[in-house]
Design a protein around this motif. Structure first.
Motif, short mmCIF file in Angstrom:
data_model
loop_
_atom_site.label_atom_id
_atom_site.label_comp_id
_atom_site.label_asym_id
_atom_site.label_seq_id
_atom_site.Cartn_x
_atom_site.Cartn_y
_atom_site.Cartn_z
N PHE A 1 12.78 1.91 -4.23
CA PHE A 1 12.54 1.21 -5.44
C PHE A 1 13.91 0.18 -5.95
N ASP A 2 15.20 0.85 -5.73
CA ASP A 2 16.40 0.22 -6.27
C ASP A 2 16.69 -1.12 -5.85
N ASN A 3 16.32 -1.29 -4.73
CA ASN A 3 17.04 -2.53 -3.86
C ASN A 3 15.83 -3.32 -3.46
N PRO A 4 15.02 -4.29 -4.07
CA PRO A 4 14.27 -4.94 -3.69
C PRO A 4 14.49 -5.56 -2.49
N CYS B 1 -1.68 1.68 7.88
CA CYS B 1 -0.35 1.00 7.89
C CYS B 1 -0.10 0.61 6.57
N VAL B 2 1.23 0.68 6.10
CA VAL B 2 1.88 0.33 4.90
C VAL B 2 2.97 -0.81 4.63
N ARG B 3 3.22 -1.07 3.52
CA ARG B 3 4.14 -2.16 3.55
C ARG B 3 5.10 -1.98 2.24
N ASN B 4 6.29 -2.49 2.36
CA ASN B 4 7.10 -2.48 0.90
C ASN B 4 6.21 -3.10 -0.13
N PRO B 5 6.21 -2.39 -1.19
CA PRO B 5 5.65 -2.86 -2.30
C PRO B 5 6.00 -4.26 -2.92
N TYR B 6 7.53 -4.47 -2.86
CA TYR B 6 7.86 -5.59 -3.39
C TYR B 6 7.36 -6.97 -2.70
N THR B 7 7.66 -6.71 -1.24
CA THR B 7 7.06 -7.96 -0.32
C THR B 7 5.56 -8.29 -0.39
N ASP C 1 15.47 -11.99 -6.33
CA ASP C 1 15.49 -12.89 -7.39
C ASP C 1 14.14 -13.16 -8.16
N TYR C 2 13.05 -12.30 -7.60
CA TYR C 2 11.70 -12.31 -8.28
C TYR C 2 11.46 -11.24 -9.20
N PHE C 3 12.38 -10.46 -9.04
CA PHE C 3 12.31 -9.14 -9.75
C PHE C 3 13.45 -8.83 -10.82
N ASP C 4 13.40 -9.14 -12.06
CA ASP C 4 14.60 -8.82 -13.16
C ASP C 4 14.18 -7.26 -13.44
N ASP C 5 14.73 -6.90 -14.71
CA ASP C 5 14.63 -5.65 -15.12
C ASP C 5 13.10 -5.20 -15.34
N LEU C 6 12.69 -6.23 -16.09
CA LEU C 6 11.12 -6.20 -16.66
C LEU C 6 10.29 -5.94 -15.54
N SER C 7 10.34 -6.91 -14.76
CA SER C 7 9.38 -6.91 -13.44
C SER C 7 9.70 -5.54 -12.75
N MET C 8 10.86 -5.18 -12.39
CA MET C 8 10.91 -3.71 -11.56
C MET C 8 10.44 -2.68 -12.44
N HIS C 9 10.29 -2.67 -13.71
CA HIS C 9 9.92 -1.77 -14.90
C HIS C 9 8.40 -1.71 -14.57
N LEU C 10 7.63 -3.02 -14.49
CA LEU C 10 6.18 -3.34 -14.06
C LEU C 10 6.01 -2.54 -12.80
N MET C 11 6.73 -2.87 -12.03
CA MET C 11 6.55 -2.34 -10.37
C MET C 11 6.43 -0.84 -10.37
N ASN D 1 15.99 -4.56 0.31
CA ASN D 1 15.83 -3.64 1.25
C ASN D 1 14.31 -3.33 1.66
N LYS D 2 13.85 -4.11 2.53
CA LYS D 2 12.38 -4.06 2.97
C LYS D 2 12.01 -2.95 3.90
N MET D 3 12.99 -2.19 4.55
CA MET D 3 12.92 -1.22 5.36
C MET D 3 12.41 0.20 4.66
N PRO D 4 11.51 1.12 5.25
CA PRO D 4 11.27 2.52 4.59
C PRO D 4 12.60 3.34 4.82
N LEU D 5 12.78 4.22 4.02
CA LEU D 5 13.83 4.94 3.91
C LEU D 5 13.86 6.28 4.64
N GLY D 6 12.53 6.50 5.30
CA GLY D 6 12.10 7.37 6.19
C GLY D 6 10.95 7.33 6.59
N GLU D 7 10.49 8.64 7.33
CA GLU D 7 8.86 8.61 7.65
C GLU D 7 8.26 9.29 6.64
#
Length: 272
Positions: free
Chosen positions: A249-252, A77-83, A224-234, A254-260
């Protein structure tokens, strides 16, 4: 190396590769219930009987033989990397653990000293700048993963692909990868494909969130937690997770997966 982080029911109905911060308490309790008709009294991570775990020496030959022969349905089981990284911060860094202490002893004081992380305390209602402190923690997490300093990466923020990949690299094959964000649907898919000694009614299963209530609540939207630098690190640290597990990746926010998850691609890319 074997199959670290792998759990299996005593009936060998199913094999599960644990990924920390991805509903593992709930999944472990459901597996335990499916054999015994009751939930484990306490945190399932503390159980030493009733569920085979790689960390229990006597379970290792059984798990190894099963996984290598692919005798049982195997999933993770996996999860959105941001959350997931936010959850790690609020639980393990800002939160107080079940034993009433800070996680890993002197780690939080070290983070305060070397990275300027503030976490507040129960006495002040965890009053601190969540966004600034989280971004500093993220820098620390990157340093542990990329450079293994000032310490080795912790399992709660090391990449999911690393956890998932050990099972494949050592001879295991997954039948399913479920998403924490679609827990009931994913868990039902697993239950529909296995035979358990005790039937499981998912609608009657409580959620076992063992980290709930020990620390501050997240006060802002994910983005709000992820500015440009934070997203670069992610992206630097978790790009494989975003790509393999189909997260946005582009929309922190959006916690849902984009596909299977493409299982063929997963086995090909993590099987080295």
């Amino acid at each position: 190396m074997g199959f670290p982080g792998t759990w299996m029911t005593e009936s060998e109905s199913v094999v599960y590769r644990v990924v920390p911060k991805c509903a593992c308490s709930s999944i472990g309790q459901i597996m335990y219930y499916s054999d015994h008709g009751r939930f484990f009294d306490g945190d399932i991570h503390d159980s030493t009987t009733g569920l085979h775990k790689w960390a229990q020496e006597e379970s290792q030959p059984l798990i190894s033989a099963n996984a290598k022969a692919h005798r049982s349905y195997a999933f993770t089981c996996v999860r959105n990397p941001y959350t997931r990284i936010l959850s790690s911060f609020f639980d393990k860094i800002a939160g107080i653990q079940r034993n009433g202490k800070r996680y890993r002893g002197n780690m939080v004081p070290m983070l305060m000293q070397k990275y300027g992380v503030q976490v507040g305390s129960p006495e002040d209602g965890f009053d601190f700048d969540q966004i600034a402190s989280f971004r500093r923690f993220l820098l620390f997490a990157r340093d542990t993963i990329r450079w293994r300093r000032p310490m080795d990466p912790d399992i709660h923020w090391s990449a999911m692909s690393g956890h998932v990949g050990t099972f494949i690299a050592n001879g295991g094959r997954y039948d399913h990868v479920m998403f924490t964000e679609q827990f009931n649907q994913g868990m039902q898919d697993v239950l529909d494909r296995i035979e358990t000694p005790v039937p499981v009614d998912l609608s009657a299963v409580p959620r076992f969130n063992e980290s709930e209530g020990h620390g501050p609540k997240r006060a802002h939207p994910v983005s709000d937690y992820f500015d440009d630098l934070s997203m670069h690190l992610m992206w630097e640290v978790y790009h494989k997770d975003f790509k393999l597990f189909r997260y946005d990746f582009d929309n922190p926010d959006n916690k849902m997966p984009l596909g299977e998850v493409d299982l063929h691609e997963l086995h090909a890319k993590l099987g080295d």
